[in-house]
Design an enzyme around this catalytic site. Structure first.
Site, PDB file in Angstrom:
ATOM      1  CG  PHE A 109      23.573  65.886 -72.779  1.00 24.89           C
ATOM      2  CD1 PHE A 109      22.299  65.477 -73.575  1.00 24.89           C
ATOM      3  CD2 PHE A 109      23.019  65.139 -71.312  1.00 24.89           C
ATOM      4  CE1 PHE A 109      21.375  64.565 -73.345  1.00 24.89           C
ATOM      5  CE2 PHE A 109      22.307  64.183 -70.925  1.00 24.89           C
ATOM      6  CZ  PHE A 109      21.327  63.883 -72.059  1.00 24.89           C
ATOM      7  CG  ASP A 200       7.312  70.145 -56.307  1.00 24.18           C
ATOM      8  OD1 ASP A 200       6.594  69.049 -56.336  1.00 24.18           O
ATOM      9  OD2 ASP A 200       8.158  70.394 -55.633  1.00 24.18           O
ATOM     10  CG  HIS A 201       6.092  64.541 -58.857  1.00 24.53           C
ATOM     11  ND1 HIS A 201       7.003  64.594 -58.185  1.00 24.53           N
ATOM     12  CD2 HIS A 201       5.129  63.375 -58.517  1.00 24.53           C
ATOM     13  CE1 HIS A 201       6.786  63.647 -57.261  1.00 24.53           C
ATOM     14  NE2 HIS A 201       5.686  63.088 -57.227  1.00 24.53           N
ATOM     15  CE  LYS A 205       1.764  63.564 -55.888  1.00 27.64           C
ATOM     16  NZ  LYS A 205       1.558  62.272 -56.221  1.00 27.64           N
ATOM     17  CD  GLU A 239       7.610  58.111 -50.348  1.00 27.67           C
ATOM     18  OE1 GLU A 239       7.119  57.907 -51.397  1.00 27.67           O
ATOM     19  OE2 GLU A 239       8.749  58.707 -50.150  1.00 27.67           O
ATOM     20  CG  HIS A 263       7.634  66.481 -53.727  1.00 27.06           C
ATOM     21  ND1 HIS A 263       7.879  67.119 -54.870  1.00 27.06           N
ATOM     22  CD2 HIS A 263       8.043  65.351 -53.784  1.00 27.06           C
ATOM     23  CE1 HIS A 263       8.602  66.301 -55.770  1.00 27.06           C
ATOM     24  NE2 HIS A 263       8.712  65.365 -54.987  1.00 27.06           N
ATOM     25  CE  LYS A 365      12.347  57.411 -50.295  1.00 22.93           C
ATOM     26  NZ  LYS A 365      10.846  57.733 -51.137  1.00 22.93           N
TER      27      LYS A 365
HETATM   28  C1  BG6 Z   1       9.946  61.853 -55.707  1.00 23.75           C
HETATM   29  C2  BG6 Z   1      11.081  61.355 -54.582  1.00 23.75           C
HETATM   30  O1  BG6 Z   1      10.218  63.207 -55.942  1.00 23.75           O
HETATM   31  O2  BG6 Z   1       8.732  61.685 -54.856  1.00 23.75           O
HETATM   32  C3  BG6 Z   1      10.727  59.972 -54.274  1.00 23.75           C
HETATM   33  O3  BG6 Z   1      12.161  61.347 -55.325  1.00 23.75           O
HETATM   34  C4  BG6 Z   1       9.353  59.787 -53.643  1.00 23.75           C
HETATM   35  O4  BG6 Z   1      11.728  59.535 -53.200  1.00 23.75           O
HETATM   36  C5  BG6 Z   1       8.255  60.398 -54.690  1.00 23.75           C
HETATM   37  O5  BG6 Z   1       9.163  58.555 -53.684  1.00 23.75           O
HETATM   38  C6  BG6 Z   1       6.817  60.557 -54.017  1.00 23.75           C
HETATM   39  O6  BG6 Z   1       6.046  60.832 -55.081  1.00 23.75           O
HETATM   40  P1  BG6 Z   1       4.632  60.360 -54.966  1.00 23.75           P
HETATM   41  O7  BG6 Z   1       3.995  60.994 -56.239  1.00 23.75           O
HETATM   42  O8  BG6 Z   1       4.507  59.016 -55.095  1.00 23.75           O
HETATM   43  O9  BG6 Z   1       4.025  60.898 -53.530  1.00 23.75           O
END
Ligand code: BG6
Length: 655
Positions: A109, A200-201, A205, A239, A263, A365
């Protein structure tokens, strides 16, 4: 989750059928040989292609340090897609077409010569696929490279020419307030905010996106959405997974940075923000930023009062032998690590709408179950109305957003139990995504890539939003850095540290636990239960708190209930007080009591204070009466798993 929802037609569905595909572009992925590309990005592109939502004028150019060629890159993806695609059936033709558009350039990079090669390649692909100059840069790299790649792209002239140029950056965006500010200034040194898309995934959702749709398309709830009607709001992200092989990253992160600051604060903003003037991206993001700016940033004394943290220890069997390792024994974790794997907090939003409404967040976790849910608890009806009746407690109405793995919405309210006496029981109405909409399972990245190509930044975080979130998180990190941690303080597989229960109990409230079907299925009696049956049982569970030393079951008494131990420890004792067994969070006892009235064979005494759920035989019998179709299977289980021969009518009699 069983659903009671029927889809009654749809608004916007017509235009959905005509949804235009993504805009033409070359997607230039930095870090293309990594985990994210194979696990999420490529399956997402494949889903878009299958749904006709990927432009035919599209190509991928991957780059990374790994020495691959276009051929070996494609060969690798051909293997990986088999593992990571999310469709029920795999369409080879669509995949072959997609993979034929993948290309690769090897390089570092920091190497300016590589950018020259990339420019030539992008220009070639642009002509070949008639793209028109659009380039989507995807930074699937460690954050330390974000600024560098931005600079080098700029220096090598990638911004020039026709078409749009947009950059998607992965999380984490900074590791604290200072680094986030620095990163923002680096990224924005040569690029405009409207070219930067911070992922931010959680925002990808469906159930999270639905928070906005639900709030702002239903006239019923918005008038109630404030301090006058809402007692408290709880955000829970549990989790079951542990740190796995990610300690290298996780140990310098912890749950606050990993889950809460991003999140959970995103969900908090969606749920609590003011009504935007429109659904335009900046109208929504302005309100989100305002909301996060209104979350009180704590002084050290306030952190001590409002936030607790935890770290998981080993899971032990009855004899104290380690069954599974604790966090400090995990690979790459220092033996004295102070990293929190759990946190719970009470936050306050200092604005007119939410003044005085506590907002509780918790995440961790290695907990007992996987489940993300948001519980909006309304103020209770006045108990005084029921004086002179047998009703000593009126439950609150709750609106529960099930984000995952259950995906749906549930409204809880009280109803009269049929019969001559006035008795109440909480009941619910439920909407389940899977049943109402037969959508394919998406990775969450489809919508990100798709909306970025259309220049829609709604689902991405803006610089000021990220900074506002770090402003709230920073005092917690500062306080923890200088305060000793009492770790480990919760056992792997439990419902979290006692401090989290105490935090909310201090306000006279409890965490609302969502017992899922998966959790219930751990009891032999419910192992293969039908979803309707299990959901009825879940609704009939009543919470109960007992103090340390209190007797829960007396040997010889007639058993008429079973217990779910949510938090704490109980001892199963014989007459002489010898401990035969110790039960912990997540264990169950007394199941036979709901099957038949039988004298208890041992004492059960609380070793610590305990949070329990109780299922009464009267409720269990009612479920059996209401759903006689489950009787045969319950009788068979009683015989097979508990060696009990029960008369069928005994199951339906309440005593
Ligand atoms: C990620 C974290 O951003 O999100 C992980 O780094 C976490 O530690 C995960 O497990 C949880 O994502 P999801 O979509 O499984 O709730």
């Amino acid at each position: 989750m069983a659903s009671d929802t029927q889809v009654l037609g749809s608004y916007g569905a017509e235009s959905q059928k005509e949804f235009s595909p993504s805009e033409p572009c070359v997607m230039l992925i930095f870090g293309a040989s990594g985990d994210l590309t194979k696990r999420l990005l490529v399956p997402a592109l494949y889903n878009l292609a299958c749904d006709g939502l990927l432009s035919p004028n599209f190509a991928v150019l991957g780059t990374a340090f790994d020495s691959l060629t276009t051929e070996s890159f494609r060969a690798r993806m051909n293997e990986d897609i088999k593992k990571f695609h999310t469709r029920q059936e795999f369409d080879q033709k669509i995949w072959d077409n997609l993979i034929s558009r993948f290309h690769y350039v090897q390089g570092g990079f920091a190497d300016m010569a590589v950018y020259e090669t990339l420019k030539t390649e992008v220009a070639k692909l642009d002509t070949e696929y008639k793209i028109g100059g659009n380039v989507l840069f995807y930074f699937a790299t460690a954050p330390k490279f974000f600024g560098l790649i931005c600079d080098n792209l700029h220096t090598s002239g990638f911004k020039a020419g026709s078409g749009w140029k947009r950059i998607i950056v992965e999380k984490p965006f900074g590791t604290d307030l200072e680094s986030a500010l620095k990163l923002n200034s680096e990224v924005l040194a040569n690029w405009n905010e409207n070219q930067i898309y911070r992922v931010d995934h959680y925002l990808g959702k469906e159930t999270v996106q639905n928070l906005l749709a639900f709030r702002f398309s239903n006239g019923l709830y918005e008038p109630l959405w404030n301090k006058n009607y809402i007692d408290n709001i709880q955000f829970n992200v549990s989790e079951e997974v542990d740190v796995g092989d990610r300690a290298g990253y996780y140990d310098s992160s912890g749950v606050l940075r990993d889950m809460m600051q991003n999140h959970m604060f995103q969900m908090l903003a969606y749920l609590c923000m003011e009504v935007p003037g429109s659904f335009a991206s900046d109208a929504i993001r302005n309100e989100k930023a305002k909301l996060l700016q209104a979350v009180r940033a704590y002084t050290p004394a306030e952190v001590a009062k409002n936030v607790v943290r935890g770290q998981y220890g080993p899971q032990l069997d009855d004899k104290g032998v380690v069954i599974k390792k604790g966090y400090r024994q995990e690979k790459d974790v220092p033996a004295d690590s102070k990293t929190e794997t759990y946190a719970a907090a009470r936050f306050h939003i200092d604005n007119w709408r939410w003044e005085g409404v506590p907002i509780y967040l918790r995440s961790g976790k290695a907990l007992w179950k996987r489940g993300t849910e948001i519980v909006v608890q309304f103020k209770k009806a006045p108990q005084v109305l029921f004086r002179g009746t047998k009703i000593d407690r009126v439950g609150a109405n709750r609106l529960i957003f099930h984000i995952q793995p259950i995906q749906g919405i549930e409204m809880q309210f009280n109803a009269k139990i049929p019969g001559p006496m006035l008795q109440l029981q909480p009941v619910h109405m439920r909407f389940a995504y899977g049943e109402a909409f037969k959508a394919s399972r998406y990775t969450g990245y489809e919508v990100m890539i798709y909306s970025c190509s259309h220049g829609d930044a709604t689902l991405f975080s803006r610089g000021d939003l990220v900074e506002a979130a770090w402003r709230v998180a920073q005092p917690l990190m500062d306080y923890w850095k200088v305060t000793p941690a009492n770790f480990p303080n919760y056992a792997r597989g439990s419902w979290g540290p006692k401090e989290a229960a105490d935090l909310i109990a201090h306000d006279g409230r409890r965490w609302f636990e969502v017992v899922t079907e998966d959790v219930l299925k751990k009891v032999a009696l419910f192992k293969d239960g039908d979803p309707l049956f299990l959901s009825q049982v879940i609704m009939a569970l009543r919470p109960k708190l007992v103090n340390a030393g209190e007797q829960i079951i007396k040997k010889g008494s007639m058993g008429r209930e079973m217990y779910v131990l949510v938090r704490g420890e109980v001892e199963v004792q014989d007459d002489a007080g010898h401990v035969m067994k110790t039960l912990k969070d997540g264990d169950f006892f007394g199941e036979i009591g709901v099957l038949m009235s039988k004298a208890r064979t041992a004492h059960v005494v609380a070793k610590t204070s305990c949070d329990l759920f109780v299922l009464d035989k009267s409720d269990f019998s009612r479920i059996m009466r209401d759903h006689p179709q489950f009787k045969d299977s319950v009788l068979a289980i009683a015989k097979d798993r508990y060696n009990l021969t029960i008369e069928a009518e005994h199951l339906t009699t309440p005593h």
